[in-house]
Design an enzyme around this catalytic site. Structure first.
Site, PDB file in Angstrom:
ATOM      1  N   GLY A  50       0.797  -1.216   0.000  1.00 52.31           N
ATOM      2  CA  GLY A  50       0.000   0.000   0.000  1.00 52.31           C
ATOM      3  C   GLY A  50       0.832   1.269   0.000  1.00 52.31           C
ATOM      4  O   GLY A  50       0.300   2.357   0.080  1.00 52.31           O
ATOM      5  N   CYS A  51       2.148   1.129  -0.099  1.00 51.62           N
ATOM      6  CA  CYS A  51       3.033   2.297  -0.179  1.00 51.62           C
ATOM      7  C   CYS A  51       3.577   2.393  -1.598  1.00 51.62           C
ATOM      8  O   CYS A  51       3.979   1.388  -2.173  1.00 51.62           O
ATOM      9  CB  CYS A  51       4.215   2.155   0.775  1.00 51.62           C
ATOM     10  SG  CYS A  51       3.766   2.114   2.500  1.00 51.62           S
ATOM     11  N   GLU A  52       3.593   3.618  -2.142  1.00 50.30           N
ATOM     12  CA  GLU A  52       4.203   3.807  -3.457  1.00 50.30           C
ATOM     13  C   GLU A  52       5.703   3.577  -3.373  1.00 50.30           C
ATOM     14  O   GLU A  52       6.295   2.966  -4.246  1.00 50.30           O
ATOM     15  CB  GLU A  52       3.924   5.224  -3.975  1.00 50.30           C
ATOM     16  CG  GLU A  52       2.553   5.372  -4.562  1.00 50.30           C
ATOM     17  CD  GLU A  52       2.322   6.745  -5.160  1.00 50.30           C
ATOM     18  OE1 GLU A  52       3.278   7.520  -5.335  1.00 50.30           O
ATOM     19  OE2 GLU A  52       1.154   7.036  -5.454  1.00 50.30           O
TER      20      GLU A  52
END
Length: 134
Positions: A50-52
């Site tokens: 869920g983190c770029e």
């Protein structure tokens, strides 16, 4: 809710900063203070979804209080994660679930710099912390 000592320090430091440039420098400095994770610790099992930017997270329970370690290759994200760790390290699992992420970064004067994707990423890190406490 009581704040960990490091969170109190962070809040005082950032609230005394005059403007965004000084806060940005502080953010980078906080990120540089994060102890690096070893190659073995930077594995897929510790990668936060869920983190770029890639963020690795580990946590352990010590005397009823959680201690987290994290790292990212992105300097800005590393700084934001360092400030999140300052806010949550030493909390119990119940206290961790009550952390107000937008409120915390608002207190630091950083909420305008949190793009929706960064906000979502930090929230993913916090949710992963909570999941580790179960």
């Amino acid at each position: 809710m009581n704040l960990p000592a490091e969170a109190v320090t962070a809040r005082q430091t950032f609230q005394q900063a005059s403007g965004w440039e000084q806060r940005a420098r502080l953010l980078m400095q906080w990120g540089e203070r994060l102890p690096p994770l070893s190659e073995a610790e930077r594995c897929d099992a510790n990668l936060v979804n869920g983190c770029e930017s890639q963020v690795w997270l580990m946590g352990r329970l010590q005397d009823g209080h959680w201690q987290f370690a994290a790292s990212s290759e992105a300097r800005l994200i590393r700084g934001l994660v360092a400030l999140l760790l300052a806010r949550v390290n030493g909390l119990s699992a119940n206290e961790l679930r009550e952390v107000d992420l937008p409120g915390w970064f608002g207190e630091l004067g950083l909420s305008r710099q949190l793009s929706p994707s960064r906000s979502n990423g930090l929230n993913a890190v916090l949710q992963r912390m909570i999941a580790l406490t179960r």
